[in-house]
Design a protein around this motif. Sequence first.
Motif, mmCIF file in Angstrom:
data_model
loop_
_atom_site.group_PDB
_atom_site.id
_atom_site.type_symbol
_atom_site.label_atom_id
_atom_site.label_comp_id
_atom_site.label_asym_id
_atom_site.label_seq_id
_atom_site.Cartn_x
_atom_site.Cartn_y
_atom_site.Cartn_z
ATOM 1 N N GLU A 1 17.979 -7.982 26.654
ATOM 2 C CA GLU A 1 17.320 -6.708 26.905
ATOM 3 C C GLU A 1 18.104 -5.607 26.207
ATOM 4 O OE1 GLU A 1 16.353 -5.880 30.931
ATOM 5 O OE2 GLU A 1 15.046 -7.639 31.107
ATOM 6 N N VAL A 2 17.371 -4.702 25.575
ATOM 7 C CA VAL A 2 17.967 -3.606 24.815
ATOM 8 C C VAL A 2 17.747 -2.320 25.589
ATOM 9 C CG1 VAL A 2 18.111 -2.494 22.564
ATOM 10 C CG2 VAL A 2 17.283 -4.848 22.731
ATOM 11 N N LEU A 3 18.829 -1.609 25.901
ATOM 12 C CA LEU A 3 18.755 -0.356 26.648
ATOM 13 C C LEU A 3 19.286 0.787 25.810
ATOM 14 C CD1 LEU A 3 20.282 -1.391 30.107
ATOM 15 C CD2 LEU A 3 17.866 -1.303 29.496
ATOM 16 N N ASN A 4 18.608 1.908 25.856
ATOM 17 C CA ASN A 4 19.194 3.106 25.281
ATOM 18 C C ASN A 4 20.477 3.431 26.047
ATOM 19 O OD1 ASN A 4 19.490 6.271 25.013
ATOM 20 N ND2 ASN A 4 18.177 5.579 23.324
ATOM 21 N N ALA A 5 21.460 3.954 25.356
ATOM 22 C CA ALA A 5 22.769 4.181 25.960
ATOM 23 C C ALA A 5 22.746 5.210 27.084
ATOM 24 C CB ALA A 5 23.773 4.605 24.883
ATOM 25 N N ARG A 6 21.641 5.919 27.272
ATOM 26 C CA ARG A 6 21.572 6.900 28.364
ATOM 27 C C ARG A 6 21.181 6.266 29.706
ATOM 28 N NH1 ARG A 6 16.247 10.491 29.035
ATOM 29 N NH2 ARG A 6 14.625 8.914 28.774
ATOM 30 N N VAL A 7 20.814 4.986 29.714
ATOM 31 C CA VAL A 7 20.337 4.326 30.931
ATOM 32 C C VAL A 7 21.519 3.905 31.798
ATOM 33 C CG1 VAL A 7 19.057 2.355 31.851
ATOM 34 C CG2 VAL A 7 18.252 3.531 29.785
ATOM 35 N N ALA A 8 21.394 4.130 33.095
ATOM 36 C CA ALA A 8 22.424 3.727 34.050
ATOM 37 C C ALA A 8 21.804 2.875 35.155
ATOM 38 C CB ALA A 8 23.098 4.955 34.665
ATOM 39 N N ASN A 9 22.633 2.023 35.740
ATOM 40 C CA ASN A 9 22.265 1.192 36.899
ATOM 41 C C ASN A 9 21.190 0.158 36.576
ATOM 42 O OD1 ASN A 9 24.092 2.614 38.410
ATOM 43 N ND2 ASN A 9 22.576 3.814 39.529
ATOM 44 N N TYR B 1 12.308 4.946 23.003
ATOM 45 C CA TYR B 1 12.154 4.151 24.220
ATOM 46 C C TYR B 1 13.525 3.834 24.805
ATOM 47 C CZ TYR B 1 7.174 3.560 23.385
ATOM 48 O OH TYR B 1 5.837 3.804 23.218
ATOM 49 N N ASP B 2 13.511 3.584 26.108
ATOM 50 C CA ASP B 2 14.757 3.321 26.825
ATOM 51 C C ASP B 2 15.020 1.844 27.056
ATOM 52 O OD1 ASP B 2 15.735 6.014 27.449
ATOM 53 O OD2 ASP B 2 13.862 6.195 28.570
ATOM 54 N N LYS B 3 13.988 1.033 26.982
ATOM 55 C CA LYS B 3 14.189 -0.380 27.302
ATOM 56 C C LYS B 3 13.133 -1.235 26.634
ATOM 57 C CE LYS B 3 13.635 -4.195 30.065
ATOM 58 N NZ LYS B 3 12.486 -5.089 30.205
ATOM 59 N N PHE C 1 11.607 7.481 32.271
ATOM 60 C CA PHE C 1 12.135 6.239 31.696
ATOM 61 C C PHE C 1 11.022 5.608 30.878
ATOM 62 C CE2 PHE C 1 12.958 1.715 31.643
ATOM 63 C CZ PHE C 1 14.336 1.613 31.500
ATOM 64 N N ARG C 2 11.283 5.316 29.617
ATOM 65 C CA ARG C 2 10.261 4.810 28.703
ATOM 66 C C ARG C 2 10.515 3.330 28.406
ATOM 67 N NH1 ARG C 2 11.709 10.123 26.590
ATOM 68 N NH2 ARG C 2 13.265 9.082 25.306
ATOM 69 N N TRP C 3 9.571 2.515 28.824
ATOM 70 C CA TRP C 3 9.707 1.051 28.730
ATOM 71 C C TRP C 3 8.668 0.542 27.739
ATOM 72 C CZ3 TRP C 3 9.078 -2.503 33.681
ATOM 73 C CH2 TRP C 3 9.255 -3.846 33.314
ATOM 74 N N ALA C 4 9.108 -0.124 26.698
ATOM 75 C CA ALA C 4 8.199 -0.663 25.675
ATOM 76 C C ALA C 4 8.138 -2.176 25.779
ATOM 77 C CB ALA C 4 8.682 -0.259 24.286
#
Length: 666
Positions: free
Chosen positions: A626-634, A340-342, A95-98
Amino acid sequence: MFKKNSFVWGLALLLVLALAITACGRGGNREPEPTPTPMPTPEPTPEPEPEDDEPEDEPPEDITIADPLLALRQLEAQFPISSTNPNPIIPGGTFRWARGQISSFPGLFHPWLASDGADIDIGGILAYGLLGVNDEQMFTNEFAGSPTTFEYCLEELSFTISMRPEVEIHWSDGVELSLADLAYAIWFIAHPDYTGTRFRIDNHSVLIVGANEFNASNPADAQGYRYDIEGLVLSNNDRTLKIYFTEMPPAMMFAGGIVDVPLPRHHFEDIPVADTAGHINSRDNFLGFGPFIIDTIEAGESVLLRANPNYWQGPPYLEYVYYSIVAPGMMTELMRSGEYDKTAIRPVDWAEYGGDNTNNVEFLGRIAGNQSFIYFALGAPRICDETDEIYFIPRYDNHPITDVRVRHAIALAMDHETINMTIRGGLHTSATSVLHPYNTGRWINPYSFGFAEYNPARANQILDDAGYVIGPEGFRLDLDGNPFHVNIGWRTNPGIDEIVWHHYFDNMSAIGIDFRLWDDAFIPHGILVERNILGGAFDLCPNDDMHMLQMSWSMESNPDPSVLWGHNVQFSLARFTNDTFQSILADIASVYAWNHDFLADAYMRLAEAFDYYLPGIYETWSIDIEVLNARVANWTLLRCRFGPESFSWHRVGVTALEGYVHRDDV
């Protein structure tokens, strides 16, 4: 200036806090049973008496609007509060958090010493509070997943925390966590050599029996965490900690109201407290008990965390969490490219994302815990030579801002909404109370707030009636006929605050106020620099040339306003005090405030007194996006801790091997 509707205030604030007067009771989501012998209710603090600087004009008529917070609630409702990805989670992955930030992070992950936002982010994954918290941000025993339960007793002024019998938690080096580690954390922040700021803030450690005496002791004598603070009593097996207090305000029942983040005693006890911040055990080698532990660190730039296979709630779905500092201007493109994921969005970035038209991310939103104030510098702090405590002295130069009529005129002339709807992307609304809607518990109600009034014509009339005439240069003269100006200290935030400053400059020019930047330069950005230079809160040096200053704060979960407006407290940057104002704050923090009606009345009187004396202007409220990549769950913005729907890193996962990329052809 803002006007409250007193009738709806009185009606709504009777719903304040699910806390009633009780003898001893277990914490929970429901109101505790009342004591058989009701506690006597003291006479309420009187309404503010008119002072010499009372505005001569009459307040505006009450404005009738269905919901004063409607705009903010509607803005929040545009965004989901939890990720909606329905796909099955793929075990493993990174999980990549920026974090968008100009400066590097210090790398101090110690929970009671960290102050940089990135350090707090990382430290919060490694270690967190042990008490259950509901979405109203109050301590609760409702959640069976919590590692502890608690019980409080107003009769003996005690708060007892117990580890659940079935729970066994280990630090990342394998040593079992116990409530001796929590007692050690309290001992640490009360220690006379403690270099942080948490002891006298809002976790009420200062109210623990013996804590003040310990804090004032000779550091050489402050040895042994069990016995130096009388009010800390551990059971023989270290799984129950009973804390005795000198006072128990109801604000203690909110997250952060009591210290509940432990420190690994065995990891720190041989390190002098004064040396802890610089020690490797607070940085690269910090122990945690959370779902991830430190793997590698690239100093100031990134941290790689790996899954903790022995995590007490079960192994995480993810294998790694990669946390990185990224230049804010690059964030939009990095998220659109799926790297990034978030991340969190700045209001100025909203248009760059094309509103919500970016197709590889999801936007979550909730009312933010930040509130901006523009303070009037109404006094100066001094340190008492005998007690080392701060006390305020009123401003002595007779500057026009000491006239409350001038303060009300300035507030009426400030047009916040234009800024909110333009460069802030519509993600801010004008604040209408010293209270804050971030505290969403039952103690608050939409009718607890007034209505913003932007009225430069009325501001001009107030100044005209008060005798502040326009001079030959086009600016107002003071009551002695002399020119004056108002210097405001302002923080630097490239691309945003320069525009805000010029907008407010135009607002002040429209009412004849000679408005200037303090020292004619933007102040270097950075929270310590801001507070030292703008507020003088740390160096305690008065600055006679500073007439106003702008500062934003995180309101967190505790609604007790004394930390920002209290009598002679460090962060009360207006340096304002009077008997009426401070007696209301004392009522809010008193044991009587466990009574619904009494506390409701006290909050109502606080807001009305604040608007009467106006030591500051509440500027804006905002939505955290908060911006999440669409692949993130929960992923969720729900604020409860250990609840079934609460955020927990071990439940977060991804449903695709790589981040989704924005496509222009969709």
